[in-house]
Every structure is written in structure tokens, then in C-alpha cells.
Design a protein around this motif. Sequence first.
Motif, mmCIF file in Angstrom:
data_model
loop_
_atom_site.group_PDB
_atom_site.id
_atom_site.type_symbol
_atom_site.label_atom_id
_atom_site.label_comp_id
_atom_site.label_asym_id
_atom_site.label_seq_id
_atom_site.Cartn_x
_atom_site.Cartn_y
_atom_site.Cartn_z
ATOM 1 N N LEU A 97 30.993 39.642 36.807
ATOM 2 C CA LEU A 97 32.227 40.348 36.166
ATOM 3 C C LEU A 97 33.140 40.706 37.802
ATOM 4 O O LEU A 97 32.561 41.511 38.541
ATOM 5 C CB LEU A 97 31.822 41.714 35.603
ATOM 6 N N ALA A 98 34.346 40.277 37.631
ATOM 7 C CA ALA A 98 34.984 40.576 38.892
ATOM 8 C C ALA A 98 35.564 41.802 38.569
ATOM 9 O O ALA A 98 36.264 42.035 37.695
ATOM 10 C CB ALA A 98 36.145 39.330 39.002
ATOM 11 N N ALA A 99 35.825 42.526 39.940
ATOM 12 C CA ALA A 99 36.479 43.850 40.061
ATOM 13 C C ALA A 99 37.979 43.410 39.769
ATOM 14 O O ALA A 99 38.476 42.702 40.503
ATOM 15 C CB ALA A 99 35.928 44.493 41.154
ATOM 16 N N PRO A 100 38.706 44.222 39.015
ATOM 17 C CA PRO A 100 40.132 44.142 38.895
ATOM 18 C C PRO A 100 40.598 44.675 40.196
ATOM 19 O O PRO A 100 40.099 45.511 41.004
ATOM 20 C CB PRO A 100 40.409 45.170 37.619
ATOM 21 N N ALA A 101 41.826 44.174 40.562
ATOM 22 C CA ALA A 101 42.449 44.676 41.791
ATOM 23 C C ALA A 101 43.186 46.045 41.280
ATOM 24 O O ALA A 101 43.590 46.420 40.147
ATOM 25 C CB ALA A 101 44.137 43.677 41.947
#
Length: 246
Positions: free
Chosen positions: A71-75
Amino acid sequence: MAATVFYLDDIPEPGSIAVLDGPEGRHAATVRRTRVGEPITLSDGRGLLAESEVVAAQKDRLELRVDNRVLAAPATPRVTVVQALPKSDRSELAVELMTEAGADAITPWQASRCIANWEGKAGKAVDKWRAAARAAARQSRRAYIPEVADLHRTRELLEAIRKVVDSGGLVVTLHESGTARFVELPFAEAAEIMLIVGPEGGLDDSELTAFADAGAVVTLLGPTVLRTSTAAAVALGALGALTPRW
């Protein structure tokens, strides 16, 4: 991650087979000519990324073995661009550019001086913007596809501005009359950011006043006047350097 990204709403667990069909499958199999054994990064457009390998390919469908998921962290802070409707020949270009530049959400706005008018066709026009955002997100290998809201009128936009301000966010109206300088605003301290971009004909004085009364800061982005279709991308690029987003 592999270079090519395609979107799949539901990505199965590692070790399972994912099926990429529909428009994404046709693009992958026919346009990109993806073959068995090639790596592909899958994304659900909501931050989930998965490395996979093609195990079967047809003309409009791929089968892929999912190897892992992350899961990529949101900006942060989150940035919403309110875009006054550009002329039809530059409308989707504006969406593409702001998506590639990192917009998290996009709100189409029917400003009083917009040349374009979505009356009676807003649903179809919003669908085109959503498709443009999805394609641009794929091109720029984004884990998150920007959310494109329904068409907003000025009354609805004022409500959205107040909501952002009340939650500790910063709303910035980009306009040549601004006395505040973009680079001097406290972006890094904001819980979220909203950028408002006016139409080709410029913002009406009543709109500027109403936005300021609602808590927006009228701001000068730079020394030149930009097209409405490119202003958001320039502002987002500056934000990348002024905040932890980059």
C-alpha cells in the motif's frame, strides 16, 4: 515495481491469478502488446500496488500471477484543484496535466466567465474528465487516480471552501490581483490545500470577493499570466518543492 501500470479494482492475494480485461485489458494486450512473461504493476487506483507477471495473453485480456502487494502512502498534504471549465479543445488537457503533476482531487467549476457551458451535459463531461484522469495516472504510474467530483456551481464551491478552511486547510485563489506571493504561503502547515483556477475570461470581481470572504487567499503565482489549462500544473509543481509531497 515494473514500469507499466494498469488498473484493476480488486487485486487478489499474492500467489493468485488476476484477470485484466475490459478497456484496461485491451490496452495492455493490444495497444501495449504485452506478452507472457512480462512484468506488470497492478494498482486499484486507491493506493494498492502489486507486482505481477503475465501468464496468459489474449487480444483483449491478460491473466497475471500476483507476486506481492504493497500500500503506497498518499502524498500529504492532500491537494484539490478547482478548475474553471476550459474551452473544449483544452479541457481534457488541463485534467491530464494536473494529474501528471500530482493533483489528488479535481473539481470542475462553472465560473461566471467560462466560455464552456456544461448545462445539460455535465454527466457526460465529468465522465470524460474521469477517463482523462485515469489515463494520465496510468501514464505517470500513479498509485492513486485523482477523484473527479461532479460539476460545482459557485454556491457549492463556497460551501467546499468553508469546509476546508474550517478543518485547518488552506484555500488559494490564483489570480493576478493577488498581493500574497505563492511561495510565501504556509503550505507545509496546512491540513489540506485547495487551489482555485479561474477561466480564460478571468475571475469575476464578485467571485473573488466571495472566495476571500469564505476564507480563501487571493495569491499571485508568478510573474506571468498562465493559461487556465496549465496554471494548476505549474502550481502543483511549485507545491511539490514547498511541501513534503516530493
